[in-house]
Design a protein around this motif. Structure first.
Motif, mmCIF file in Angstrom:
data_model
loop_
_atom_site.group_PDB
_atom_site.id
_atom_site.type_symbol
_atom_site.label_atom_id
_atom_site.label_comp_id
_atom_site.label_asym_id
_atom_site.label_seq_id
_atom_site.Cartn_x
_atom_site.Cartn_y
_atom_site.Cartn_z
ATOM 1 N N UNK A 70 -14.742 -20.404 -12.263
ATOM 2 C CA UNK A 70 -15.369 -19.090 -12.162
ATOM 3 C C UNK A 70 -16.535 -19.100 -11.179
ATOM 4 N N UNK A 71 -17.337 -20.157 -11.199
ATOM 5 C CA UNK A 71 -18.555 -20.216 -10.394
ATOM 6 C C UNK A 71 -18.324 -20.720 -8.974
ATOM 7 N N UNK A 96 -11.389 -11.518 -23.278
ATOM 8 C CA UNK A 96 -12.539 -10.682 -23.656
ATOM 9 C C UNK A 96 -13.126 -9.951 -22.447
ATOM 10 N N UNK A 97 -13.672 -8.779 -22.670
ATOM 11 C CA UNK A 97 -14.324 -8.046 -21.586
ATOM 12 C C UNK A 97 -15.415 -8.884 -20.936
ATOM 13 N N UNK A 101 -16.236 -9.299 -17.058
ATOM 14 C CA UNK A 101 -17.566 -8.966 -16.533
ATOM 15 C C UNK A 101 -18.106 -10.103 -15.673
ATOM 16 N N UNK A 102 -17.957 -11.342 -16.153
ATOM 17 C CA UNK A 102 -18.418 -12.503 -15.389
ATOM 18 C C UNK A 102 -17.720 -12.574 -14.036
ATOM 19 N N UNK A 135 -20.437 -0.204 -14.331
ATOM 20 C CA UNK A 135 -21.423 -0.562 -13.306
ATOM 21 C C UNK A 135 -22.716 -1.082 -13.930
ATOM 22 N N UNK A 136 -23.132 -0.449 -15.020
ATOM 23 C CA UNK A 136 -24.361 -0.901 -15.678
ATOM 24 C C UNK A 136 -24.224 -2.302 -16.250
ATOM 25 N N UNK A 137 -23.072 -2.587 -16.865
ATOM 26 C CA UNK A 137 -22.853 -3.926 -17.435
ATOM 27 C C UNK A 137 -22.899 -4.997 -16.360
ATOM 28 N N UNK A 138 -22.219 -4.751 -15.245
ATOM 29 C CA UNK A 138 -22.176 -5.753 -14.184
ATOM 30 C C UNK A 138 -23.546 -5.896 -13.536
#
Length: 380
Positions: A70-71, A96-97, A101-102, A135-138
């Protein structure tokens, strides 16, 4: 993960989410499923993700996040085209969401890369990216990202805030569509999902696909979408003046091409930017009739959409491939998907002699031409 990829239409693959389950006929001979249950069955990233059956390993529905993968894009300074999760499905129900998101936070923090996300779970993709809180979550995740986790810290936050009112401009979303049924099911979701760019992966192509008319899932609208050109039926709204042919049975409706007036509308315009087509490879590969491929090539040419012919796979027309020794006279494939005996009048047109062939020898020429067009190789 791989910095460098054998996939013709990407530079690198990032397998941050591994594991899946069968979703449609295109999954039957999934190479990632076979790999996870054989050569990589004891690898920590794949162990326990398949079950053994008489037909071979099969996904069991479990999924796994590999944070090191992922990173990885955060460590690549040179621009790359990155295909995410070739060995899983980003929008699988079990994912999972927070994991998604990550992923999108990493994409937001790496504007130097172009990111490709392909799914068979188009409904969840549509719901996830249409969520008002997305957008807010990210944005919150990017702002809270620990500096020591990536070494560079918050230098990317300003970039994310500047583009907060648009889909991420470096992300292309795609759906896998192997036949008409899957095209009718998934393309409307893709077109309704906010995205800077959209593409189709018709691989393995298992039947003919007509992209000129795709049913809109909202029955109240009772409309259809011209998937390639981004046109739609308009009720009482005069967007644009260019009228296009009326679908049989809908003569009472008027269709016009929508004229986008702002940068945000242009980014979110409902259209397909590119189509990738390929035949199946590996054990049990199913034939792809050349007529199906030619039809998609011609539809894209007529619509001005990028067309990329990836491969014939392990079954190809005689003129394109050397048969595998011992395969004899090969098989006859018909336009309606029938294999073996048939007649043009009953099976949709002329049959095609096909041979099981080595993938490299079968090649990727279609009528003597290589088709390499891809939308992400150009600036939107």
């Amino acid at each position: 993960m791989s910095d460098g990829s054998a996939i013709e239409w990407t530079d690198a693959t990032v397998n941050a989410i591994n594991g899946c389950s069968l979703a449609s006929p295109g999954c039957t001979n999934c190479y990632a499923m076979r790999l996870a249950g054989t050569r990589m069955k004891n690898h920590p990233s794949r162990k326990g993700l398949t079950v053994d059956t008489k037909a071979g390993p099969v996904w069991n529905g479990e999924v796994r996040l590999v944070e090191s993968a992922l990173l990885q894009p955060l460590c690549w300074q040179r621009s790359r085209i990155i295909f995410w999760n070739a060995h899983g499905d980003t929008f699988h129900d079990a994912v999972p969401d927070e994991w998604i998101d990550l992923m999108f936070a990493v994409m937001a923090m790496t504007p130097q890369h172009k990111h490709l996300v392909l799914t068979k779970r188009s409904a969840r993709m549509r719901a996830y990216l249409s969520d008002d809180n997305f957008r807010g979550r990210i944005s919150d995740m990017v702002c809270a990202w620990p500096a020591d986790r990536i070494g560079t810290g918050n230098e990317f936050i300003a970039d994310w805030r500047l583009m907060a009112h648009h889909p991420l401009p470096n992300v292309w979303l795609g759906v896998s569509v192997e036949d008409q049924a899957r095209a009718d099911e998934r393309i409307p979701d893709l077109l309704a999902t906010p995205a800077a760019g959209r593409f189709l992966s018709c691989e393995p192509l298992l039947g003919p696909i007509d992209l000129r008319w795709i049913a809109e899932p909202d029955e109240e609208k009772d409309g259809v979408i011209d998937a390639l050109l981004g046109c739609n039926w308009i009720d009482g709204m005069g967007w644009g003046t260019e009228f296009r042919p009326v679908r049989p049975g809908h003569e009472d409706r008027v269709m016009t091409r929508r004229v986008c007036s702002s940068e945000e509308e242009i980014l979110a315009a409902r259209k397909i930017d590119g189509v990738i087509v390929g035949g199946e490879s590996g054990p049990g590969a199913r034939p792809m009739h050349p007529a199906w491929t030619r039809s998609l090539r011609d539809q894209c040419a007529a619509a001005g959409v990028d067309f990329h012919f990836k491969q014939w796979g392990n079954i190809a027309p005689l003129q394109s491939a050397r048969p595998v020794e011992g395969e004899g006279a090969g098989i006859v494939a018909w336009p309606d998907g029938t294999i073996g005996g048939g007649q043009s009048e009953r099976n949709g047109g002329p049959g095609q002699q096909m041979y099981r062939a080595e993938k490299k020898i079968a090649g990727r020429l279609l009528d003597g031409v290589t088709h390499d067009a891809l939308p992400w190789t150009r600036q939107l």
